[in-house]
Design a protein around this motif. Structure first.
Motif, PDB file in Angstrom:
ATOM      1  N   ALA B 167     -52.407  22.443  25.265  1.00 32.33           N
ATOM      2  CA  ALA B 167     -53.231  21.709  26.228  1.00 32.33           C
ATOM      3  C   ALA B 167     -52.346  20.777  27.049  1.00 32.33           C
ATOM      4  CB  ALA B 167     -54.310  20.915  25.502  1.00 32.33           C
ATOM      5  N   ASN B 170     -49.977  22.473  29.463  1.00 31.11           N
ATOM      6  CA  ASN B 170     -50.607  22.950  30.696  1.00 31.11           C
ATOM      7  C   ASN B 170     -50.933  21.819  31.660  1.00 31.11           C
ATOM      8  OD1 ASN B 170     -51.327  26.010  31.063  1.00 31.11           O
ATOM      9  ND2 ASN B 170     -51.238  25.565  28.863  1.00 31.11           N
ATOM     10  N   PHE B 270     -59.050  17.219  30.023  1.00 27.55           N
ATOM     11  CA  PHE B 270     -58.911  18.373  29.129  1.00 27.55           C
ATOM     12  C   PHE B 270     -59.689  18.061  27.857  1.00 27.55           C
ATOM     13  CE2 PHE B 270     -57.153  22.062  27.223  1.00 27.55           C
ATOM     14  CZ  PHE B 270     -56.367  22.734  28.150  1.00 27.55           C
ATOM     15  N   SER B 286     -61.602  22.359  31.246  1.00 26.73           N
ATOM     16  CA  SER B 286     -60.466  22.899  30.478  1.00 26.73           C
ATOM     17  C   SER B 286     -60.633  22.476  29.026  1.00 26.73           C
ATOM     18  CB  SER B 286     -59.142  22.315  30.998  1.00 26.73           C
ATOM     19  OG  SER B 286     -58.975  22.576  32.355  1.00 26.73           O
ATOM     20  N   VAL B 326     -57.940  26.984  30.955  1.00 22.46           N
ATOM     21  CA  VAL B 326     -57.463  25.987  31.930  1.00 22.46           C
ATOM     22  C   VAL B 326     -58.198  26.198  33.250  1.00 22.46           C
ATOM     23  CG1 VAL B 326     -55.460  24.927  33.044  1.00 22.46           C
ATOM     24  CG2 VAL B 326     -55.207  26.042  30.829  1.00 22.46           C
TER      25      VAL B 326
END
Lengths: 339, 339
Positions: B167, B170, B270, B286, B326
């Protein structure tokens, strides 16, 4: 006069249930244990399991049967029970019947074999034979969400007719006349009532009912996709759709997203059951809100009463009011607003 | 040679478990019952409870302890177990420990008193004393989601370090350097691992760790609001935030909505755990996706094995891989894309 369990509870400043729990060898908080032991000593209380009204074969556990563990309605109702059962020191055993009557029947037998003190059931059908068996054994049972016809049983339900009525009424007030409904299986009490509320609202507003706008779906996870397709494939398709439970509402959101149909613009959409996430959508979703926590709380309080032998007002049918949230997910088709 | 339970199962074309269930007086489907009775008659099978390997005190029930019935991670994992336990004819008893160790300890005692055949626990803490008690009694137990240190116990967990690592990696790849994290209680195994994944990713990409970007929150419903406030009130505030479980992700969505902060524009976000609704948001969220159904399935299969006396590879620690989604909830800060 001999001191009673009530006197112990009073002196120890704890509930009678806690003292009963202690006397029957179940866990109580350390501080309560100390207070009870002190009170017993001071009163010279002698525990007599044969004393009138004191059941000694209590297990302090209750069984709760729900049709689906992944249904937010079910889990929120259970959350509502927990505080009450905690207060009275009951443990909850949860069983998922997976929307099948045969599982419901088996789990009922299972819970009776485990000697729970009472059972709460969200029934999957209109069949109540196995529930009569529980009642005949002397074990209290409370139904939630769904009434069973021809069965004398305590039940906590929502006013589904008026919940659906209000939803449809608000759709009409925004100028819609072509309103589709994703109705549930008609052997399920809530589904039947909600469809009735839909019909009543249309009747009261003099809108002729178009039977092709009424489509049926199971009330379970992932169900309803074909029902939405059917409505949208109609030549004369509805401008608004009303989904009548949580699972089919969720399916609707996914369906419209997949089809590139924008809610509140291309189609007006009214759902059922409140979740925080429904209000995070753009636009937030119009929904019928059931008092899920209250249902759980009321069912737990009633069951505790029954387990303590208080059978007043049996069978008690309690109807809780729903409320609604109306948002821009219902497009306003009326040009001028009358002040 | 005397016919065995295996022969009965083979002739009746049902599982050994079903025959064992029948012989022990438990419910089996009517059609299976008939087939078994026919096979018994034909083989002249005599039921000998003392026969080697056949436990007769089975209750065909398993207990499952989860920290919260309203946590989607828990309910999805249970859903994953159901198919497996159904296959072997086990009933599941679900108990909610409400994130409290004292409840977990009490429910364990409760389930042992109810004589379940095995227990699955998603533990609320790093304390395993009561779990040792279960093991000492000979009852199999499988932990899920969280390892307990210094305890030899079968466990199914996710690879949390790499989940969090991916995570954060990204987020970094989209040009972010100031990345906040809503970390969980560090006595919870998953929380500890996810924070480690965060630190590792930043280290590997040579980004200095700013300790004020690490804020802690409980892992329970409604928790984390103050944690988000703290991050956004920093003078030098992060451009992206990573929430490390479902509950705090949900809180983040609500917080940003309330504050009028738009995800993907004003803040990159996220989250953790997949729900269909997270993907219905605008933009979709995401998230780190845990194989919730698989965790449940693996735990159930392992427990069934242990209940049947197969202790191979004990203690078995299985780590399942996570995946990530994502989306535009992470703003791309890099002007030119290198092909």
């Amino acid at each position: 006069m001999m001191p009673t369990i009530k006197d112990v509870a009073k002196l120890a400043n704890v509930s009678i249930g806690t003292v009963s729990r202690y006397l029957n060898g179940y866990n109580v908080k350390e501080e309560n244990k100390k207070k009870i032991e002190l009170a017993i000593k001071e009163l010279d209380f002698k525990f007599n399991p044969m004393a009138k009204g004191l059941r000694t074969n209590k297990t302090f556990s209750v069984g709760v049967l729900i049709p689906s563990i992944t249904d937010i309605f079910c889990t929120q109702v259970i959350e509502g029970m927990q505080e009450t059962f905690d207060k009275y020191n009951y443990s909850i055993i949860i069983c998922d019947t997976r929307n099948k009557l045969e599982n419901e029947i088996e789990k009922v037998k299972f819970l009776m074999a485990k000697r729970v003190d009472g059972i709460i059931i969200m029934p999957v059908s209109n069949n109540g034979e196995h529930i009569k068996l529980i009642q005949n054994s002397g074990m209290p049972v409370v139904l939630i969400d769904r009434l069973i016809e021809n069965l004398s049983c305590d039940t906590i339900v929502c006013d589904n007719v008026n919940g659906a009525y209000e939803a449809v009424e608000n759709i009409i007030r925004r100028g819609h006349r072509k309103i589709g409904i994703i109705a549930g299986p008609q052997n399920i009490y809530t589904a039947k009532e909600r469809l009735e509320g839909y019909r009543r609202a249309l009747n009261d507003y003099n809108i002729e009912i178009n039977e092709s706008f009424i489509v049926y779906s199971e009330y379970k996870k992932g169900a309803g996709y074909e029902a939405y397709e059917r409505l949208l494939n109609l030549k004369d398709r509805p401008s608004a759709i009303f989904a009548t439970n949580y699972e089919t509402t969720l399916t609707g959101i996914i369906f419209f997203k997949n089809m590139g149909i924008s809610i509140g613009e291309d189609i007006s959409f009214f759902g059922y059951d409140q979740t925080e996430l429904f209000q995070m959508l753009t636009p937030p979703l119009s929904v019928v809100v059931q008092p899920m926590n209250e249902i759980g709380k009321d069912a737990a309080e009633l069951l505790v009463k029954r387990m303590n032998g208080d059978m007043s007002f049996f069978p008690l049918i309690k109807r809780l009011k729903t409320s609604i949230v109306v948002t821009d997910s219902i497009k306003n088709l009326i040009d001028t607003k009358i002040e």
